[in-house]
Design a protein around this motif. Structure first.
Motif, short mmCIF file in Angstrom:
data_model
loop_
_atom_site.label_atom_id
_atom_site.label_comp_id
_atom_site.label_asym_id
_atom_site.label_seq_id
_atom_site.Cartn_x
_atom_site.Cartn_y
_atom_site.Cartn_z
N GLU A 125 0.82 -1.21 0.00
CA GLU A 125 0.00 0.00 0.00
C GLU A 125 0.86 1.26 0.00
O GLU A 125 0.58 2.21 -0.73
CB GLU A 125 -0.96 0.01 1.19
N GLN A 126 1.91 1.27 0.81
CA GLN A 126 2.80 2.44 0.83
C GLN A 126 3.46 2.65 -0.53
O GLN A 126 3.55 3.78 -1.02
CB GLN A 126 3.87 2.29 1.92
N TYR A 127 3.93 1.57 -1.12
CA TYR A 127 4.57 1.66 -2.43
C TYR A 127 3.58 2.21 -3.47
O TYR A 127 3.90 3.15 -4.20
CB TYR A 127 5.10 0.28 -2.85
N ARG A 128 2.39 1.65 -3.52
CA ARG A 128 1.37 2.12 -4.48
C ARG A 128 1.02 3.59 -4.23
O ARG A 128 0.84 4.35 -5.16
CB ARG A 128 0.11 1.25 -4.39
N ASP A 129 0.91 3.98 -2.96
CA ASP A 129 0.61 5.36 -2.62
C ASP A 129 1.70 6.31 -3.13
O ASP A 129 1.41 7.37 -3.69
CB ASP A 129 0.43 5.50 -1.10
N HIS A 130 2.95 5.92 -2.97
CA HIS A 130 4.06 6.76 -3.44
C HIS A 130 4.11 6.78 -4.97
O HIS A 130 4.40 7.84 -5.55
CB HIS A 130 5.38 6.28 -2.84
N VAL A 131 3.82 5.67 -5.62
CA VAL A 131 3.75 5.66 -7.09
C VAL A 131 2.68 6.65 -7.56
O VAL A 131 2.92 7.47 -8.45
CB VAL A 131 3.46 4.24 -7.63
N ARG A 132 1.49 6.58 -6.96
CA ARG A 132 0.42 7.52 -7.33
C ARG A 132 0.86 8.95 -7.08
O ARG A 132 0.60 9.84 -7.90
CB ARG A 132 -0.85 7.22 -6.53
N GLY A 133 1.51 9.19 -5.97
CA GLY A 133 1.97 10.54 -5.65
C GLY A 133 2.96 11.07 -6.67
O GLY A 133 2.80 12.17 -7.21
N TRP A 134 3.99 10.28 -6.96
CA TRP A 134 4.99 10.75 -7.93
C TRP A 134 4.38 10.89 -9.33
O TRP A 134 4.78 11.80 -10.08
CB TRP A 134 6.22 9.86 -7.94
N ASP A 135 3.44 10.03 -9.68
CA ASP A 135 2.77 10.16 -10.98
C ASP A 135 2.00 11.47 -11.07
O ASP A 135 1.82 12.02 -12.16
CB ASP A 135 1.83 8.98 -11.24
N LEU A 136 1.55 12.00 -9.96
CA LEU A 136 0.87 13.30 -9.92
C LEU A 136 1.87 14.45 -9.88
O LEU A 136 1.76 15.41 -10.64
CB LEU A 136 -0.05 13.36 -8.69
N TYR A 137 2.87 14.35 -9.00
CA TYR A 137 3.72 15.50 -8.73
C TYR A 137 4.85 15.73 -9.73
O TYR A 137 5.24 16.89 -9.96
CB TYR A 137 4.29 15.42 -7.30
N ILE A 138 5.39 14.70 -10.33
CA ILE A 138 6.48 14.91 -11.30
C ILE A 138 5.99 15.72 -12.51
O ILE A 138 6.66 16.68 -12.92
CB ILE A 138 7.15 13.59 -11.71
N PRO A 139 4.82 15.44 -13.08
CA PRO A 139 4.32 16.33 -14.15
C PRO A 139 4.07 17.76 -13.66
O PRO A 139 4.28 18.72 -14.41
CB PRO A 139 3.01 15.66 -14.60
N ARG A 140 3.65 17.91 -12.41
CA ARG A 140 3.46 19.27 -11.86
C ARG A 140 4.80 20.00 -11.76
O ARG A 140 4.86 21.22 -11.94
CB ARG A 140 2.79 19.20 -10.49
N LEU A 141 5.88 19.27 -11.47
CA LEU A 141 7.22 19.86 -11.47
C LEU A 141 7.52 20.45 -12.84
O LEU A 141 7.94 21.59 -12.97
CB LEU A 141 8.26 18.80 -11.08
N GLY A 142 7.28 19.65 -13.89
CA GLY A 142 7.53 20.12 -15.25
C GLY A 142 6.68 21.33 -15.61
O GLY A 142 7.17 22.29 -16.22
#
Length: 152
Positions: A125-142
């Motif tokens: 669950e923690q791994y999936r939560d972090h995957v979802r988070g980075w999938d959201l935030y890395i495009p926001r970085l760009g």
């Protein structure tokens, strides 16, 4: 599925110096990742990241420690400690920046999930939560870097 690390790459049309400022300074970080960030970009410095739940109004605070500050090529930190007060096992997040002819390749790597000592269900669950988070935030970085243009 392997729960060892998460890697995300994004290319941005800005110099590594500009991107380094965006990933390593709280006034920029809060524009693309947490709702607020309080820290100094100095190796060994503790800090805090804050996320607000719009539905409940509650704020989640996550402690972290700046690990490496190597402008303009690397910024890393530890977070998600297993014990209070920045103790115990933690996850390592590293941003590596590589110049390209038209900008910067940003590689975010998060490691340490298996070393956290979590039961398998918690690990998954923690791994999936972090995957979802980075999938959201890395495009926001760009998107944030694009809005900034060439100066932070």
């Amino acid at each position: 599925m392997e729960y060892g690390s998460i890697e995300r790459d994004i290319h941005v049309e800005a110099s590594p110096e500009v991107v380094f400022e965006v990933i390593s300074r709280p006034e920029h970080m809060r524009e693309w990742w947490p709702d607020d960030a309080r820290f100094k970009p100095v190796e060994g410095t503790p800090g805090e990241l804050f996320w607000r739940d719009e539905a409940t109004g509650e704020t989640m605070t996550v402690e972290f420690t700046v690990l490496e500050v190597a402008p303009p090529s690397r910024f890393s930190f530890r977070w998600c400690y297993t014990d209070a007060g920045r103790a115990g096992d933690s996850l390592l997040v590293t941003f590596d920046l590589k110049p390209t002819p038209d900008g910067t390749l940003v590689r975010m790597t998060e490691t340490g999930f298996r070393e956290m000592g979590w039961e398998i269900a918690v690990l998954e669950e923690q791994y999936r939560d972090h995957v979802r988070g980075w999938d959201l935030y890395i495009p926001r970085l760009g998107a944030y870097v694009a809005r900034l243009g060439s100066t932070p």
